[in-house]
Write a protein that holds these residues in place. Structure first.
Motif, short mmCIF file in Angstrom:
data_model
loop_
_atom_site.label_atom_id
_atom_site.label_comp_id
_atom_site.label_asym_id
_atom_site.label_seq_id
_atom_site.Cartn_x
_atom_site.Cartn_y
_atom_site.Cartn_z
N LEU A 113 0.82 -1.22 0.00
CA LEU A 113 0.00 0.00 0.00
C LEU A 113 0.85 1.26 0.00
N ARG A 275 -2.53 -8.70 -8.50
CA ARG A 275 -3.46 -7.57 -8.59
C ARG A 275 -4.72 -7.98 -9.33
N LYS B 42 -15.71 -5.86 -10.75
CA LYS B 42 -14.65 -6.84 -10.56
C LYS B 42 -15.22 -8.24 -10.72
N PHE B 44 -14.03 -12.18 -10.64
CA PHE B 44 -12.97 -13.14 -10.31
C PHE B 44 -13.18 -14.41 -11.13
N ARG B 100 -10.38 -2.59 -1.88
CA ARG B 100 -9.09 -3.08 -2.39
C ARG B 100 -8.81 -2.54 -3.78
N CYS B 103 -7.66 1.11 -3.28
CA CYS B 103 -6.30 1.33 -2.77
C CYS B 103 -5.25 0.63 -3.63
N THR B 104 -5.62 0.26 -4.85
CA THR B 104 -4.71 -0.23 -5.89
C THR B 104 -4.18 -1.65 -5.67
N LEU B 105 -4.72 -2.36 -4.68
CA LEU B 105 -4.26 -3.73 -4.48
C LEU B 105 -4.89 -4.69 -5.48
N LEU B 106 -6.01 -4.28 -6.01
CA LEU B 106 -6.77 -5.15 -6.91
C LEU B 106 -7.08 -4.37 -8.18
N GLN B 107 -6.91 -5.05 -9.30
CA GLN B 107 -7.14 -4.39 -10.58
C GLN B 107 -8.61 -4.56 -10.98
N ILE B 120 -6.93 5.19 -10.42
CA ILE B 120 -6.36 4.06 -9.66
C ILE B 120 -5.55 3.09 -10.51
N ALA B 121 -5.90 2.93 -11.77
CA ALA B 121 -5.16 1.95 -12.59
C ALA B 121 -3.91 2.57 -13.20
N ALA B 124 -1.33 4.53 -10.12
CA ALA B 124 -1.43 3.77 -8.86
C ALA B 124 -0.51 4.33 -7.78
N ALA B 133 -4.54 3.55 4.30
CA ALA B 133 -5.55 2.49 4.35
C ALA B 133 -5.28 1.56 5.53
N LEU B 135 -6.49 -2.11 6.28
CA LEU B 135 -7.27 -3.21 5.69
C LEU B 135 -7.38 -4.41 6.61
N THR B 136 -6.24 -4.90 7.08
CA THR B 136 -6.32 -6.10 7.91
C THR B 136 -6.05 -5.80 9.38
#
Lengths: 283, 371
Positions: A113, A275, B42, B44, B100, B103-107, B120-121, B124, B133, B135-136
């Motif tokens: 991050l 990602r 998104k 998956f 996610r 915050c750019t962790l996931l496309q 964001i893409a 980033a 952020a 998150l966990t």
């Protein structure tokens, strides 16, 4: 306005801080003493006594060995091979598992991050692993001198240093490649056993590779550690010159460029995949 | 390496400008949108082992099939500067996937979003510079480092100059009431303290936007209360906060606006009071019943004027909790009491309550937030 100010200096500072963090965490686990001081002495003992038994009383049966290895000093021969293997082993477990360990701890995403260059995260922690590994090798050298009477600093120290300089990027290139694979497959043990098994069998760890069948020697010729072990043995145990080692050193230099590049390409591919799939935070 | 902060400019986005008016009716300017999300989606792709029978079950490798799962289905929302925006929904609704992606962790599979003007893409790293952020939570920090070491470490990763970093770390430790334990290993901290370090980490670079994913989950009531106060304090610094939660009380207390999300879609978006007003014509009857015949909920649903009935059994208290939405509670209460009594149920508690955000969710989806 944020306090973030990105520059080359700030990136270097981040890299050093990552290395510092790894060191602080490493020394807070007391088991490091075993890894650095005790294990190096224990590891080659089995091989040395096997060789002693096969060599017969006072080494009377060593002629065949001398013909293949170019030296009768089988203890040094084995110790040098085992040191390189130990170094690779440490790199696979430490540098190779660094990203996976962060993932299991839950801190990998925290690092991701941040606006830091991804390569700094990888190189920073590898720096600490490199420092601890080199320290471990130095401790081993002292212990081998005291316990087995081996003088690793004899022979041609300048040539030895040159070979070592070429081996460092190769070993850490393998480590980075390995780190990316472990992050992808989320399973370390099987991969460690596979990689180190291949190097152990094919690279002439405790024996001259001349005893291998032809096809195995062909495989050995494709592995960088084969050249590294052979050249380090030559630099320590024989009076080899730079010119004589030049063909091997050229191949090692090629591996020294290719392995880190391969590792980084694989790392970027793994990051892109993470990602897309979102598995960076999954363990 | 160039100083990216200086050379990079936010991407122009004509579409966003056209769809998001910055001023209304020529009156006082509205606060600008700092987070804008457009058609974010998104999908998956999951590879699973095909259903095989017989001896083929024993094989480690088999035919695999590809399945897709759409976690976020083209959502749109924007957040104004200084606002607390909540994404409220049950587990698996798509809240965390959304955060996610932001915050750019996931496309994202498609769609776009900007944070402080950065996309964001394509931008980033600039997005990461402008947001913090959590998150966990407590797992996002190093337990083998002290609180101070953690913050100094992440300050370096945010490229904060050392002098500013040291001052900032001390300020945050002081402010989050961690100064006296700052040099102890995090592993000795309570969950609430670990969560505060995680929030301090997110605040290090003084980002204008903060993303908090279920910030109070797993905390004891007192720590959760303290953390909510802290979030309100952060809002007073004019920072923008996007938080996800499945606690409706939390969303109600903290958020200026709430987006209710279910199955990857935002199904309602407004201020908590407007959302509750939208179902004000409905009466909410809450009951606790012992020995309830579970089949009775179907019968209750058949009563005239009843819109929804949701029920949950508490193993600990051995009691059923019922929430019933009706157009006219006075009219149905006698029927309700009679019906439950006739099937052997004993009403332990009955109240006609004001609608909550959970009732809004029930009225929209027919199910509870914690289903």
């Amino acid at each position: 306005m944020t306090f973030t100010h990105r520059s080359l200096i700030s990136e270097l500072r981040a890299l050093i801080t990552i290395a510092w963090k790894e060191w602080v965490i490493f020394k807070r686990y007391p088991s490091w003493v075993i890894a650095i001081v005790i294990w190096p002495v224990l590891f080659p003992v089995g091989y040395i006594f096997t060789a002693k038994a096969l060599g017969g009383p006072a080494g009377v049966d060593l002629a065949a060995f001398r013909a293949l290895a170019g030296t009768e000093d089988y203890v040094s021969f084995i110790v040098i091979g085992s040191i390189l293997w130990m170094w690779l082993n440490m790199t696979l477990w430490d540098a190779g598992l660094q990203l996976r360990n962060e993932q299991m701890r839950g801190t990998l995403e925290s690092n991701w991050l941040c606006p830091v260059w991804r390569g700094s995260i990888l190189i920073g922690s590898s720096l600490t692993k490199l420092a601890t590994s080199l320290f471990c090798l130095a401790v081993s050298a002292v212990e081998f001198r005291l316990i087995y009477g081996i003088r690793l600093a004899s022979g041609n120290p300048a040539l030895l240093a040159l070979v070592f300089l070429l081996v460092i990027p190769i070993i850490y290139g393998i480590g980075i490649t390995f780190a990316s694979l472990v992050l992808r497959f989320k399973e370390a043990n099987a991969l460690v056993f596979l990689v180190r098994g291949v190097f152990m069998i094919f690279c002439g760890l405790t024996f001259p590779i001349e005893v291998l069948p032809g096809w195995m020697r062909s495989v050995a010729a494709c592995l960088p550690l084969t050249y590294a072990i052979r050249d380090i043995r030559a630099a320590i145990l024989t009076n080899v010159t730079l010119a004589e080692l030049m063909p091997d050193l050229t191949i090692l230099a090629g591996f020294a460029l290719a392995m880190p590049a391969l590792g980084y390409i694989l790392f970027l591919a793994t990051e892109r995949r993470s990602r897309r799939t979102g598995d960076l935070g999954q363990y | 390496m160039s100083d990216r902060m200086v050379i990079a400019e936010p991407l122009p986005n004509d579409t966003l400008a056209a769809t998001t008016p910055r001023h209304s009716n020529g009156s006082a300017p509205k606060r600008p949108d700092i987070v804008e999300v457009r058609e974010l989606r998104k999908v998956f792709v999951k590879r699973t082992k095909a259903d095989v029978s017989g001896w083929r079950k024993l094989l480690p490798f088999g035919t695999r099939t590809t399945e897709t799962f759409t976690a976020v289905q083209g959502i749109n929302f924007s957040i104004k500067e200084g606002e607390i925006f909540g994404l409220l929904g049950p587990n698996g609704a798509g809240k965390t996937t959304t955060i996610r992606m932001l915050c750019t962790l996931l496309q994202p599979t498609s769609g776009t979003a900007t944070i402080n003007g950065y996309e964001i893409a394509r931008q980033a790293n600039l997005v990461r510079q402008h947001l913090g952020a959590v998150l966990t939570g407590e797992r996002s920090i190093y337990w083998k480092l002290t609180g101070r070491e953690n913050l100094e470490y992440f300050a370096a990763l945010y490229h904060i100059p050392p002098l500013i970093a040291r001052r900032r770390v001390s300020e945050l430790l002081e402010r989050l009431d961690l100064a006296n334990r700052a040099d102890e290993l995090v592993e000795r901290y309570s969950s609430g303290m670990k969560q505060r370090i995680a929030i301090a980490k997110a605040l290090l670079a003084s980002p204008p936007v903060l993303l908090l994913d279920e910030p109070t989950i797993g905390l004891d009531p007192q720590s959760a209360r303290n953390l909510r106060e802290l979030i309100l304090e952060i809002k007073r610094e004019e920072r923008t906060i996007l938080l996800t939660t499945h606690y409706m009380e939390e969303a109600d207390l903290l958020c200026d606006r709430v987006g209710i999300i279910d199955q990857g879609k935002i199904i309602a978006l407004d201020t908590p009071s407007n959302l509750k007003s939208s179902i004000k014509q409905l009466d909410v009857v809450q009951m606790e019943v012992e020995n309830l015949d579970p089949a009775l909920t179907d019968a209750l649903n058949q009563l005239p004027a009843v819109r929804h009935v949701v029920s949950r059994y508490s193993d600990a208290e051995r009691v059923w909790s019922l929430a019933l939405h009706a157009d006219d509670s006075r009219g149905i209460l006698p029927h309700l009491i009679e019906l439950i009594g006739s099937r052997g149920g004993q009403i332990r508690h009955l109240a006609v309550a004001q609608p909550s955000l959970e009732d809004v969710f029930i009225s929209l989806t027919g199910k509870q937030l914690r289903d």
